[in-house]
Motif scaffolding. Sequence first.
Motif, short mmCIF file in Angstrom:
data_model
loop_
_atom_site.label_atom_id
_atom_site.label_comp_id
_atom_site.label_asym_id
_atom_site.label_seq_id
_atom_site.Cartn_x
_atom_site.Cartn_y
_atom_site.Cartn_z
N ASN A 45 20.11 75.71 -28.63
CA ASN A 45 18.79 75.06 -29.23
C ASN A 45 18.74 73.86 -29.60
N PRO A 46 18.87 72.86 -28.83
CA PRO A 46 19.22 71.52 -29.16
C PRO A 46 18.15 70.80 -30.13
N VAL A 47 18.55 70.16 -31.26
CA VAL A 47 17.83 69.43 -32.03
C VAL A 47 17.90 68.01 -31.79
N ALA A 48 18.64 67.52 -30.87
CA ALA A 48 18.73 66.13 -30.47
C ALA A 48 19.10 65.96 -29.00
N PRO A 49 18.88 64.88 -28.47
CA PRO A 49 19.03 64.72 -27.00
C PRO A 49 20.31 65.28 -26.70
N ILE A 50 21.26 65.01 -27.39
CA ILE A 50 22.70 65.52 -27.13
C ILE A 50 23.01 66.43 -28.39
N HIS A 51 23.36 67.63 -28.11
CA HIS A 51 23.69 68.51 -29.16
C HIS A 51 24.73 69.36 -28.67
N ILE A 52 26.07 69.02 -29.07
CA ILE A 52 27.10 70.12 -28.58
C ILE A 52 27.85 70.77 -30.08
N LEU A 53 28.41 71.78 -29.84
CA LEU A 53 29.11 72.40 -30.67
C LEU A 53 30.49 72.33 -30.48
N ILE A 54 31.30 71.93 -31.21
CA ILE A 54 32.65 71.78 -31.40
C ILE A 54 33.29 72.82 -32.10
N ILE B 185 41.91 70.86 -37.58
CA ILE B 185 40.66 70.21 -37.92
C ILE B 185 40.51 68.54 -37.58
N GLY B 186 41.46 68.06 -37.94
CA GLY B 186 41.69 66.65 -37.33
C GLY B 186 41.63 66.32 -35.83
N ARG B 187 42.28 67.43 -35.12
CA ARG B 187 41.97 67.42 -33.83
C ARG B 187 40.62 67.43 -33.43
N ILE B 188 39.80 68.23 -34.22
CA ILE B 188 38.42 68.55 -33.57
C ILE B 188 37.70 67.08 -33.59
N HIS B 189 37.96 66.32 -34.88
CA HIS B 189 37.55 64.94 -35.00
C HIS B 189 37.94 64.17 -33.87
N LEU B 190 39.06 64.15 -33.30
CA LEU B 190 39.58 63.62 -32.11
C LEU B 190 38.94 63.86 -30.91
N ALA B 191 38.60 65.05 -30.77
CA ALA B 191 37.74 65.62 -29.64
C ALA B 191 36.27 65.20 -29.91
N ALA B 192 35.81 64.86 -30.91
CA ALA B 192 34.40 64.49 -31.10
C ALA B 192 34.63 63.07 -30.45
N TYR C 138 30.19 56.62 -26.94
CA TYR C 138 30.99 56.17 -27.91
C TYR C 138 30.78 54.89 -28.59
N ASP C 139 29.92 53.94 -28.13
CA ASP C 139 29.43 52.79 -28.93
C ASP C 139 28.51 52.90 -29.67
N ARG C 140 27.26 53.72 -29.25
CA ARG C 140 26.07 53.96 -29.85
C ARG C 140 26.29 54.66 -31.18
N GLY C 141 27.22 55.71 -31.00
CA GLY C 141 27.53 56.43 -32.17
C GLY C 141 27.10 57.98 -32.28
N PHE C 142 27.24 58.73 -33.25
CA PHE C 142 26.86 60.26 -33.22
C PHE C 142 26.87 60.65 -34.52
N PHE D 7 31.09 72.65 -35.56
CA PHE D 7 30.75 71.15 -35.94
C PHE D 7 29.65 70.81 -34.78
N HIS D 8 28.45 70.44 -35.47
CA HIS D 8 27.47 70.00 -34.69
C HIS D 8 27.56 68.45 -34.29
N PHE D 9 27.68 68.08 -33.11
CA PHE D 9 27.90 66.97 -32.62
C PHE D 9 26.58 66.32 -32.20
N LEU D 10 25.87 65.40 -32.79
CA LEU D 10 24.34 65.05 -32.69
C LEU D 10 24.41 63.85 -31.95
N ALA D 11 23.66 63.46 -30.93
CA ALA D 11 23.66 62.14 -30.45
C ALA D 11 22.40 61.76 -29.75
N GLY D 12 22.15 60.58 -29.34
CA GLY D 12 21.22 60.28 -28.29
C GLY D 12 19.92 59.81 -29.08
N LYS D 13 19.87 59.88 -30.41
CA LYS D 13 18.88 59.13 -30.97
C LYS D 13 19.22 58.47 -32.49
#
Length: 115
Positions: free
Chosen positions: A34-43, A63-70, A80-84, A103-109
């Motif tokens: 149920n995405p709330v952003a153009p890109i909505h990933i669960l890590i 938990i550190g590796r989850i951030h590296l995965a992001a 990558y450059d636009r951010g999230f 962790f919700h990875f939200l991007a594209g806006k």
Amino acid sequence: MAEQDCIFCKIVDKELPSDIVYEDDEILAFKDVNPVAPIHILIIPKKHIPTLTDMGQEDAELIGRIHLAAGKIAESLGVYDRGFRLVNNCKDEGGQVVYHLHFHFLAGKKFKGVG
Ligand code: 5GP
Ligand code: ZN
């Protein structure tokens, strides 16, 4: 260890389908149903940890590796450059509904504020 009746454990075990964007030995990332952003990933960690406060000292590296995965996910999805935004909802007042750490990875806006 998979927790009975946990939907994210079932997704980890591939008992439930998901649209996977990243996977390694300890981490799975898949599209939110149920995405709330153009890109909505669960890590998520593959290990069942109910909430952020259930993390132990032994989970710190995970938990550190989850951030590296992001960062890797941002690269593979072209933001990558636009951010999230990376968000954890912790327990009831934090808005947590599924009690398997994620962790919700939200991007594209463009996000503003934190409320
Ligand atoms: P929470 O509110 O717990 O931080 O977020 C839980 C998230 O999991 C919600 O954004 C919701 O849309 C997502 N979700 C719940 N069930 C499923 C599912 O079966 N598959 C996927 N891909 N996402 C789910
Ligand atoms: Zn679980």
